[in-house]
Design an enzyme around this catalytic site. Structure first.
Site, PDB file in Angstrom:
ATOM      1  N   ASP A  90       0.807  -1.219   0.000  1.00 52.21           N
ATOM      2  CA  ASP A  90       0.000   0.000   0.000  1.00 52.21           C
ATOM      3  C   ASP A  90       0.841   1.269   0.000  1.00 52.21           C
ATOM      4  O   ASP A  90       2.069   1.224   0.152  1.00 52.21           O
ATOM      5  CB  ASP A  90      -0.968  -0.009   1.208  1.00 52.21           C
ATOM      6  CG  ASP A  90      -0.296  -0.462   2.509  1.00 52.21           C
ATOM      7  OD1 ASP A  90       0.947  -0.439   2.586  1.00 52.21           O
ATOM      8  OD2 ASP A  90      -1.013  -0.854   3.440  1.00 52.21           O
ATOM      9  N   ASN A 113      -7.420  -2.892  14.224  1.00 50.88           N
ATOM     10  CA  ASN A 113      -8.819  -3.185  13.891  1.00 50.88           C
ATOM     11  C   ASN A 113      -8.949  -4.396  12.960  1.00 50.88           C
ATOM     12  O   ASN A 113      -9.999  -4.635  12.378  1.00 50.88           O
ATOM     13  CB  ASN A 113      -9.480  -1.957  13.246  1.00 50.88           C
ATOM     14  CG  ASN A 113      -8.838  -1.555  11.931  1.00 50.88           C
ATOM     15  OD1 ASN A 113      -7.866  -2.168  11.491  1.00 50.88           O
ATOM     16  ND2 ASN A 113      -9.368  -0.530  11.291  1.00 50.88           N
ATOM     17  N   GLU A 153      -9.643  -2.097   5.292  1.00 51.63           N
ATOM     18  CA  GLU A 153     -10.318  -1.810   6.552  1.00 51.63           C
ATOM     19  C   GLU A 153     -11.525  -2.736   6.742  1.00 51.63           C
ATOM     20  O   GLU A 153     -12.003  -3.341   5.768  1.00 51.63           O
ATOM     21  CB  GLU A 153     -10.780  -0.350   6.546  1.00 51.63           C
ATOM     22  CG  GLU A 153      -9.644   0.676   6.398  1.00 51.63           C
ATOM     23  CD  GLU A 153      -8.885   0.926   7.693  1.00 51.63           C
ATOM     24  OE1 GLU A 153      -8.736  -0.003   8.517  1.00 51.63           O
ATOM     25  OE2 GLU A 153      -8.408   2.064   7.879  1.00 51.63           O
TER      26      GLU A 153
HETATM   27  C1  GLP Z   1      -0.512   0.270   8.578  1.00 48.67           C
HETATM   28  C2  GLP Z   1      -0.169  -0.467   7.277  1.00 48.67           C
HETATM   29  C3  GLP Z   1      -0.325  -1.933   7.439  1.00 48.67           C
HETATM   30  C4  GLP Z   1       0.371  -2.349   8.717  1.00 48.67           C
HETATM   31  C5  GLP Z   1      -0.384  -1.828   9.901  1.00 48.67           C
HETATM   32  C6  GLP Z   1       0.284  -2.116  11.232  1.00 48.67           C
HETATM   33  O1  GLP Z   1      -1.734   0.884   8.547  1.00 48.67           O
HETATM   34  N1  GLP Z   1      -0.927  -0.048   6.161  1.00 48.67           N
HETATM   35  O2  GLP Z   1       0.192  -2.607   6.301  1.00 48.67           O
HETATM   36  O3  GLP Z   1       0.403  -3.749   8.805  1.00 48.67           O
HETATM   37  O4  GLP Z   1      -0.618  -0.442   9.772  1.00 48.67           O
HETATM   38  O5  GLP Z   1       1.296  -1.203  11.486  1.00 48.67           O
HETATM   39  P1  GLP Z   1       2.352  -1.355  12.631  1.00 48.67           P
HETATM   40  O6  GLP Z   1       3.231  -2.489  12.225  1.00 48.67           O
HETATM   41  O7  GLP Z   1       3.094  -0.056  12.642  1.00 48.67           O
HETATM   42  O8  GLP Z   1       1.606  -1.626  13.872  1.00 48.67           O
END
Ligand code: GLP
Length: 241
Positions: free
Chosen positions: A67, A135, A142
């Site tokens: 993403d 979430n 989402e």
């Molecule tokens: C972001 C990314 C995800 C990621 C998630 C968790 O929103 N788009 O791909 O897995 O959040 O992030 P973190 O590893 O910083 O907790």
């Protein structure tokens, strides 16, 4: 589904790196699906080290990322393309032209989604690394996202904006939209490696492992994938033990 519970973040990163290293030794021209976020940083550090030590090579590797924020490009420190270069691409021998992310600054975002979807269709991931949103989101899919989704522009939830605000100066600076690989394109990967660390992920891990398969917890779809490995620390695994 294979579940590995580690003592802490460091051990989780080591297990994750070991899985990717083995894949690259078995198939030096593998397609790696990669993730951003705080969770995979320790694993990327270990892959950088292994590459420097000559244990693995990224010379023939191709990568696709999950993403990107809409409106952010490579010059923005919070963009995912910047993150990937900083944590991995600039530190290993991958060819820049073999690394792919959706562009958040494309003039025509729907054309960009179609371009990225077509690219993914032509190079299915040998492994897809995933983090996990608190979430239950995977990539930026989402809750409520249809399981058959392909790359699209998503309106981020308030929960995700809050979670990700720590990486921006102000919460208002967090982009409200992103381009994300769709769930069907994540599921196409031959193997899934999901990393999760910390108590704030425990509920989402529960939904992933023990919840009903439902679009209200996007990660629950992984119950239907034939080859999933979860590497968790004890805090993230606390509700499933
Ligand atoms: C972001 C990314 C995800 C990621 C998630 C968790 O929103 N788009 O791909 O897995 O959040 O992030 P973190 O590893 O910083 O907790």
């Amino acid at each position: 589904m294979q579940i590995i519970v580690c003592d802490d973040y460091k051990q989780m990163s080591g297990h994750g790196a070991a899985i990717v290293k083995k894949l690259l030794r078995d198939d030096p021209s593998a397609v790696l699906g990669l993730a951003t976020g705080s969770t995979p940083i320790g694993m990327y550090d270990l892959l950088v080290q292994a590459c420097a030590d000559g244990e693995i090579s990224f010379e023939k590797v191709r990568t696709v990322n999950l993403d990107e924020y809409v409106g952010l490009g490579e010059k923005d420190a919070q963009s995912y393309v910047h993150f990937m270069r900083e944590h991995l691409f600039d530190k290993v021998n991958v060819k820049r032209e073999n690394t792919h992310l959706p562009s958040g600054i494309a003039a025509d975002l729907s054309a960009e989604c179609a371009r990225y979807s077509a690219l993914l269709a032509g190079m299915p991931q040998d492994i897809q690394v995933l983090g996990l949103g608190s979430n239950g989101h995977i990539g930026f899919n989402e809750p409520g996202t249809p399981f058959d989704s392909t790359t699209y522009v998503v309106q981020l939830t308030e929960n995700t904006i809050r979670d990700n605000a720590r990486l921006f100066d102000r919460q208002e600076d967090v982009p409200r939209k992103a381009i994300t690989m769709g769930i069907s394109e994540i599921m196409r990967a031959k193997r899934i490696l999901l990393l999760a660390s910390g108590a704030n992920k425990a509920k989402a891990v529960y939904g992933l492992v023990k919840g009903e398969v439902s679009e209200s917890c996007p990660a629950s779809i992984l119950q239907r994938h034939a080859d999933v490995t979860l590497v968790l620390d004890t805090a993230a695994a606390s509700l499933i033990r």
